[in-house]
Enzyme design. Structure first.
Site, short mmCIF file in Angstrom:
data_model
loop_
_atom_site.label_atom_id
_atom_site.label_comp_id
_atom_site.label_asym_id
_atom_site.label_seq_id
_atom_site.Cartn_x
_atom_site.Cartn_y
_atom_site.Cartn_z
N ASP A 154 0.83 -1.20 0.00
CA ASP A 154 0.00 0.00 0.00
C ASP A 154 0.87 1.25 0.00
O ASP A 154 1.51 1.57 1.00
CB ASP A 154 -0.92 0.00 1.23
CG ASP A 154 -1.90 1.16 1.22
OD1 ASP A 154 -2.08 1.78 0.16
OD2 ASP A 154 -2.49 1.44 2.28
N ASP A 179 -1.58 5.79 -6.65
CA ASP A 179 -1.91 4.83 -5.61
C ASP A 179 -1.92 3.42 -6.17
O ASP A 179 -2.59 3.14 -7.16
CB ASP A 179 -3.29 5.19 -5.02
CG ASP A 179 -3.69 4.30 -3.87
OD1 ASP A 179 -2.79 3.87 -3.11
OD2 ASP A 179 -4.89 4.03 -3.71
#
Length: 453
Positions: free
Chosen positions: A125, A330
């Site tokens: 992440d 992201d």
């Protein structure tokens, strides 16, 4: 292979002019090796080698069409966006409360932890910092496919002191007998436990790399949705708790294969991060948001659809003084999300330039879909899409922004509207080596066949 920062120091000592002196005698060198070996990992600020970790998509090997995979990703994004919205709202209000973190994600790294090593499948992440795994004895843990890590069975496990930099990096933290943490998420998921250190292993034998004294959260009270295939999370953000910061990495990159192909993607650190580069590639600055320091912000300046630069002011993409707006890149978000006014202009451009009938897409979860009159979507002429970042014009392959399902007779734009925070998602990044050069604070996209990395 263990990475320890004293190796380069010892090599420099042996190769220096002082080797001929009496102080460089074998007993002295043995003493130096012993002392340096006892130094804590926190004193090491450089990654002395490179390593590569294979990644698999969270839905890999399952019998879904490409459009169905995107739909599942959108559902995960709704949970993730709740978390991100919570983060931005907390920053804007400057409330004194527990921060809300991103978490969740799309790609799993098969790591190992402890001595002897045990499996640690972790979601990567880039939108958060903390590394954490579920730990026994567990008060409340979600189901995971591998045994829950037991710190009592690891000879290299140690607690983190209250005065350590990593403990102080937990906001807020509580420290009595141990450095405690609690990370909450916008969808009421959370992980709670104590901070610790242990050896984490990256890659496969014989090229497996072990890195000692990595700080992580030992979660003994956890609630999460959609993480059954994992044991926790590998934070790659810009904060002090992330793997990137703990390694002192100057560069890292990832290369994501196509969402519908059951092929291995890669995460690369150190010397391997840019080893696939041949020649110079354009760079765009990585922007820092003081109110959201973990995110990697990009400077998007314009969008071209077909041959036309769209009439969107640069201010629509800019990061506000209050920490709102802007665009982040992201790894954990499937499709790209554009601020709603910008998206409206992009949508109208695709409708006017794509010679297909617009379909009702409400059941799909994407804002714009077209009826696909042929089984072979390659026969359809799709307008070119170029994203103009500062210093870099990124022309996307059609498969990185149009998702087709011939059986359903649909072709959909893999971009949707959102509030103030725009997100450059992972479908748009597929089959590109995405290099984060943290030393120069730049990002590059290199077209790459990612399963060959």
């Amino acid at each position: 292979m263990a990475i320890r920062c004293f190796y380069p120091i010892l090599i420099n000592l042996l190769s220096s002019s002082y080797v001929s002196l009496p102080m460089a005698s074998p007993p002295f060198l043995l003493l130096m090796l012993t002392v340096l070996g006892l130094l804590p990992w926190s004193l090491c600020s450089k990654l002395t080698t490179g390593f590569q970790v294979g990644l698999r998509h969270i839905d890999a090997g399952r019998n879904f069409t490409k459009l169905q995979l995107v739909q599942r990703g959108i559902n995960r994004w709704r949970r993730r966006m709740q978390r991100m919205t919570g983060m931005v709202n907390t920053a804007e209000k400057n409330d004194i409360q527990a921060p809300v973190h991103a978490g969740d994600g799309e790609f799993i790294a098969n790591l190992m932890i402890g001595t002897p090593p045990v499996p640690f499948p972790a979601i990567i992440d880039t939108g958060s910092d903390l590394i954490w795994t579920q730990c026994n004895p567990c008060m409340s843990c979600f189901h995971q496919s591998t045994p829950v890590f037991n710190p009592h069975h690891s000879s290299t496990f140690s607690n983190i002191s209250c005065s350590s930099k990593l403990c102080k990096g937990v906001k807020p933290s509580k420290c009595d007998k141990s450095c405690e943490y609690r990370y909450t998420y916008g969808d009421e998921s959370f992980t709670e436990g104590f901070m610790a250190m242990d050896t984490i292993y990256f890659g496969k034998s014989p090229k497996r790399v072990s890195i000692p004294h990595i700080g992580f959260g030992c979660g003994v009270n956890n609630r999460a949705t959609g993480m059954e295939k994992t044991a926790g999370l590998l934070g790659l953000g810009r904060g002090v708790l992330s793997l990137v910061s703990q390694l002192g990495a100057k560069k890292f990159s990832y290369c994501l294969t196509s969402i519908h192909e059951n092929k291995t993607s890669s995460l690369l650190f150190g010397s391997l991060a840019s080893s696939n580069f041949t020649g110079n590639f354009p760079e765009t600055p990585l922007i820092q948001n003081p109110l959201q320091p973990s995110y990697y912000y990009l400077s998007l300046e314009g969008v071209t659809v077909g041959g036309a630069l769209l009439p969107v002011p640069e201010s629509a993409f800019q990061l506000g003084n209050d920490g709102s707006g802007g665009m982040i890149i992201d790894s954990g978000t499937t499709i790209t999300y554009l601020q709603e006014d910008v998206f409206g202009v992009v949508k109208n451009a695709f409708i006017s330039q794509t010679k297909l009938q617009v379909a009702n897409s409400s059941a799909i979860g994407l804002d714009l879909c077209f009826h696909l009159p042929v089984k072979n979507e390659e026969e359809v002429k799709v307008p070119k899409l170029i994203l103009h970042f500062k210093g870099l014009n990124l022309t996307l392959p059609v498969e990185n922004y149009m998702v087709s399902d011939p059986e359903m007779g649909l072709m959909c734009l893999a971009i949707d509207p959102t509030g103030s925070l725009s997100i450059f998602g992972n479908i748009q990044q597929q089959n590109m080596l995405v290099l984060h050069d943290l030393h120069k604070a730049t990002l590059s996209f290199v077209p790459t066949q990612c399963d060959k990395v």
